[in-house]
Motif scaffolding. Sequence first.
Motif, PDB file in Angstrom:
ATOM      1  N   PRO A 150       0.845  -1.189   0.000  1.00 22.39           N
ATOM      2  CA  PRO A 150       0.000   0.000   0.000  1.00 22.39           C
ATOM      3  C   PRO A 150       0.888   1.249   0.000  1.00 22.39           C
ATOM      4  O   PRO A 150       2.077   1.177   0.325  1.00 22.39           O
ATOM      5  N   THR A 151       0.303   2.362  -0.369  1.00 19.21           N
ATOM      6  CA  THR A 151       1.023   3.635  -0.320  1.00 19.21           C
ATOM      7  C   THR A 151       0.791   4.305   1.027  1.00 19.21           C
ATOM      8  O   THR A 151      -0.336   4.359   1.519  1.00 19.21           O
ATOM      9  N   ARG A 152       1.849   4.813   1.589  1.00 19.30           N
ATOM     10  CA  ARG A 152       1.755   5.611   2.812  1.00 19.30           C
ATOM     11  C   ARG A 152       2.437   6.949   2.537  1.00 19.30           C
ATOM     12  O   ARG A 152       3.663   7.033   2.542  1.00 19.30           O
ATOM     13  N   TYR A 153       1.627   7.954   2.235  1.00 17.42           N
ATOM     14  CA  TYR A 153       2.148   9.299   1.967  1.00 17.42           C
ATOM     15  C   TYR A 153       3.193   9.297   0.846  1.00 17.42           C
ATOM     16  O   TYR A 153       4.227   9.944   0.937  1.00 17.42           O
ATOM     17  N   THR A 169      -6.422   7.303  -3.200  1.00 20.47           N
ATOM     18  CA  THR A 169      -7.005   8.248  -4.149  1.00 20.47           C
ATOM     19  C   THR A 169      -6.277   8.199  -5.484  1.00 20.47           C
ATOM     20  O   THR A 169      -5.195   7.626  -5.605  1.00 20.47           O
ATOM     21  N   GLN A 170      -6.869   8.849  -6.477  1.00 20.37           N
ATOM     22  CA  GLN A 170      -6.334   8.792  -7.832  1.00 20.37           C
ATOM     23  C   GLN A 170      -4.931   9.374  -7.932  1.00 20.37           C
ATOM     24  O   GLN A 170      -4.118   8.910  -8.724  1.00 20.37           O
ATOM     25  N   HIS A 171      -4.659  10.393  -7.142  1.00 17.51           N
ATOM     26  CA  HIS A 171      -3.341  11.027  -7.165  1.00 17.51           C
ATOM     27  C   HIS A 171      -2.666  10.908  -5.795  1.00 17.51           C
ATOM     28  O   HIS A 171      -2.039  11.845  -5.313  1.00 17.51           O
ATOM     29  N   GLY A 172      -2.791   9.727  -5.207  1.00 15.43           N
ATOM     30  CA  GLY A 172      -2.327   9.522  -3.841  1.00 15.43           C
ATOM     31  C   GLY A 172      -0.900   9.037  -3.703  1.00 15.43           C
ATOM     32  O   GLY A 172      -0.525   8.524  -2.653  1.00 15.43           O
ATOM     33  N   GLY A 173      -0.103   9.160  -4.757  1.00 14.59           N
ATOM     34  CA  GLY A 173       1.300   8.797  -4.640  1.00 14.59           C
ATOM     35  C   GLY A 173       1.643   7.423  -5.152  1.00 14.59           C
ATOM     36  O   GLY A 173       2.702   6.878  -4.822  1.00 14.59           O
TER      37      GLY A 173
END
Length: 204
Positions: free
Chosen positions: A82-85, A121-125
């Motif tokens: 997953p992405t975290r920031y 989100t769509q632009h969440g990194g």
Amino acid sequence: MTTVYVVFYSLYGHVYRMAEEVVKGVKEVENVEVKLFQVPELMSNEQIEAAGAKEAKESFAHVPVIEPDMLAEADGIIFGTPTRYGNMASQMKNFLDQTGSLWMNGALVGKVGSVFASTATQHGGQETTLTSFHTVLFHHGMIVAGVPYSCGELMNMDEITGGAPYGATTLANTDGSRQPTENELAIARFQGKHVAGITKKLHS
């Protein structure tokens, strides 16, 4: 026999769902064995329950937990996080931070590495997560593979979708309610097959 490991961390199950499709893609390549693993959890059971992730975690509790030294057994490794920031999850980073002996011994040099991810989100990194993860693979001397544009699903403009030339991605929504779409799953399968094919050629 060529061996590909799919190694992931997932909290709400989105990355696990993508990992399942990556595994399916690997299996499309003959004479390639694939094994699915998850990295150790750092959160307590109480924290997982408070985050509303208990049921999701239980759904893939059967997947074995990998030890860092086991990475050396594979010819190719596809990581999922997953992405975290805009970066990988701490659970994945903690796991990779324990691969110092592999780095010292060059145990992963010449192996194929690839990454897929999930963002809220769509632009969440999603892209920064993938490319920053690639940095770790380069330090290990791995041959980094992404998803080329021969994967037609990357060109889909008819819907909001994850997916990048750096790796497959999915968009989970801020409440985790959105599940991977067929377009996103198709990219994940493509990535698995693509990486397995490269790994098989290099291994032979």
